[in-house]
Scaffold this motif. Structure first.
Motif, short mmCIF file in Angstrom:
data_model
loop_
_atom_site.label_atom_id
_atom_site.label_comp_id
_atom_site.label_asym_id
_atom_site.label_seq_id
_atom_site.Cartn_x
_atom_site.Cartn_y
_atom_site.Cartn_z
N UNK A 253 19.73 33.42 38.56
CA UNK A 253 18.81 34.21 39.45
C UNK A 253 17.53 33.19 38.49
N UNK A 254 16.09 33.29 39.19
CA UNK A 254 14.90 33.24 37.94
C UNK A 254 15.44 31.55 37.24
N UNK A 255 15.46 31.70 36.41
CA UNK A 255 16.00 29.39 35.29
C UNK A 255 16.66 29.77 35.05
N UNK A 256 17.96 31.13 35.12
CA UNK A 256 19.19 30.72 34.55
C UNK A 256 20.22 28.90 35.08
N UNK A 257 21.18 29.00 34.40
CA UNK A 257 21.61 27.21 34.91
C UNK A 257 22.98 27.70 34.64
N UNK A 258 24.15 26.50 34.75
CA UNK A 258 25.14 26.73 34.32
C UNK A 258 25.50 25.54 33.14
N UNK A 259 26.04 25.68 32.07
CA UNK A 259 26.18 24.37 30.83
C UNK A 259 27.99 24.28 31.18
N UNK A 260 27.91 23.06 30.14
CA UNK A 260 29.42 22.73 30.08
C UNK A 260 29.42 22.39 28.82
N UNK A 261 30.39 22.63 27.91
CA UNK A 261 30.61 22.83 26.53
C UNK A 261 31.93 21.92 26.53
N UNK A 262 31.54 21.06 25.57
CA UNK A 262 32.74 20.04 24.59
C UNK A 262 33.23 21.19 23.62
N UNK A 265 37.20 23.15 17.13
CA UNK A 265 37.14 24.47 16.60
C UNK A 265 36.16 25.11 17.38
N UNK A 266 34.67 25.81 16.18
CA UNK A 266 34.18 26.52 16.68
C UNK A 266 32.90 25.99 17.11
N UNK A 267 32.83 24.96 17.11
CA UNK A 267 31.56 23.82 17.49
C UNK A 267 31.85 23.98 18.48
N UNK A 268 30.82 23.65 19.76
CA UNK A 268 29.96 23.01 20.99
C UNK A 268 29.36 22.09 21.04
N UNK A 269 29.82 21.31 21.98
CA UNK A 269 28.72 20.31 21.99
C UNK A 269 28.39 20.40 23.41
N UNK A 270 26.87 20.03 23.75
CA UNK A 270 26.49 20.28 24.96
C UNK A 270 27.10 19.28 26.09
N UNK A 271 27.59 18.62 27.14
CA UNK A 271 28.19 18.02 27.69
C UNK A 271 26.98 17.94 29.49
N UNK A 272 26.27 19.06 29.73
CA UNK A 272 25.31 18.75 30.90
C UNK A 272 25.05 19.83 31.15
N UNK A 273 23.91 20.24 31.70
CA UNK A 273 24.11 21.26 33.00
C UNK A 273 23.72 21.12 34.48
N UNK A 274 23.97 21.78 35.15
CA UNK A 274 23.86 22.08 36.62
C UNK A 274 23.51 23.08 37.21
N UNK A 304 17.92 24.72 28.67
CA UNK A 304 17.78 23.52 27.26
C UNK A 304 17.95 23.98 25.92
N UNK A 305 19.42 24.79 26.23
CA UNK A 305 19.93 25.69 25.29
C UNK A 305 20.97 24.39 24.21
N UNK A 306 21.06 24.24 22.42
CA UNK A 306 21.69 23.82 22.01
C UNK A 306 22.76 23.89 21.72
N UNK A 307 23.33 25.15 21.84
CA UNK A 307 24.05 26.21 21.27
C UNK A 307 24.76 27.00 22.82
#
Length: 320
Positions: A253-262, A265-274, A304-307
């Motif tokens: 919906x609207x500007x939503x996107x799917x984001x992949x995280x590596x 522990x409890x620290x995610x890293x952005x691996x990309x969006x689609x 555009x999220x970093x977390x």
């Protein structure tokens, strides 16, 4: 006698002179101009007739007044005296008239006063009826004239509402048109990303002397999700690559996107969006596998999220 003021029926300035014309108060030029107007204005002609009738009744509406003491005797005496001098045969009539003046018949005098009062009352009633008729006509004219402004006001209000509605619809259509253009652009970009990811995946999956798939991770959907996904870790001469594929994803919906995280522990890293096309999407990401122990996909409000800010869709563990 109480009456309603006369109200002019038209906008022609000559119509305002109808009372003055009836009273003979116009000069020669004004009278000629009004008479020329009268030939073309039936309403002024009708009003003029009514006014003339009223003016003819005005003398009858005056209450009778008794003459001053002795006036009647002096007037009749002077008139009858001259008549007797000119016609000697009228002597006896003069004497009789003088006797009547000197000793008036009280009954006859009372009868004359009664008749005069009745005539005065009839005249007053006739004048009042005429004025009442004219006032009623004026009220009907005023009522008819009052309905027209109300109708004009209603039509003007309806027109204003229609203009407001049309303006609102035009703004809404313009907003929807711009939104459609934006979504079309995002869809086209998603298609290009998918084509690129699939091309890269096919390239990586080709048998090669220097490329090998080291892991295949099954991504499990969270509760109430029917999505499916797999992640591949491919090693070649350029490094270690993560390839993520997903299908049966929910619509955005609207500007939503799917984001992949590596995740480590409890620290995610952005691996990309689609953004998926027909419920499917894929990405590739070069990384150091020893630095992470889990891969996950989330549904985010934008790309555009970093977390992570949205909800988990699916996840799977990486082998050490």
């Amino acid at each position: 006698m109480t009456s309603q003021p006369y109200q002019p029926h038209g906008k022609n300035t000559e119509c305002d002179n109808v009372e003055l014309y009836a009273a003979g108060a116009l000069d020669a030029a004004e009278r000629a101009a009004f008479e020329e107007h009268l030939e073309q204005c039936a309403e002024c002609g009708a009003e003029l007739q009514e006014l003339r009738k009223l003016m003819n009744l005005l003398p009858l509406a005056v209450d009778p007044v008794e003459p001053p003491e002795g006036m009647k005797k002096r007037v009749l005496g002077a008139v009858l005296g001259r008549s007797g001098a000119q016609e000697p045969g009228l002597g006896r009539q003069v004497d009789a008239a003088r006797a009547e003046v000197d000793s008036p018949d009280e009954e006859a005098s009372g009868r004359r006063r009664t008749e005069a009062g009745s005539a005065s009352k009839r005249s007053a009633d006739a004048g009042s009826a005429a004025w009442t008729s004219n006032a009623g006509s004026g009220r009907r004219t005023a009522a008819a004239g009052g309905r027209r402004p109300r109708l004009v006001a209603l039509l003007a209000g309806a027109a204003a509402v229609m203009l407001l509605v049309c303006g609102t619809l035009a703004q809404r259509m313009d907003s929807l048109s711009k939104r459609n253009e934006l979504l079309s652009g995002e869809l086209e970009a998603a298609k290009q990303n998918l084509v690129q990811a699939q091309s890269e995946l096919q390239e990586v999956m080709k048998p090669s002397a220097d490329a090998a798939v080291s892991q295949i991770i099954s991504l499990k959907p969270v509760k109430n999700m029917v999505a499916k996904g797999q992640a591949y870790i491919v090693v070649d001469a350029k490094g270690t690559h993560l390839i993520v594929q997903a299908s049966k994803l929910p619509a955005l919906k609207d500007s939503q996107a799917f984001q992949v995280w590596l995740i480590k522990g409890d620290k995610p890293v952005n691996a990309g969006t689609f953004k998926p096309v027909n419920g499917s999407g894929a990405i590739t990401f070069t990384f150091q596998p020893d630095s992470f122990d889990q891969v996950a996909i989330t549904l985010e409000p934008d790309a555009f999220g970093t977390a992570p800010r949205g909800t988990m869709v699916m996840a799977g563990g990486l082998k050490a």
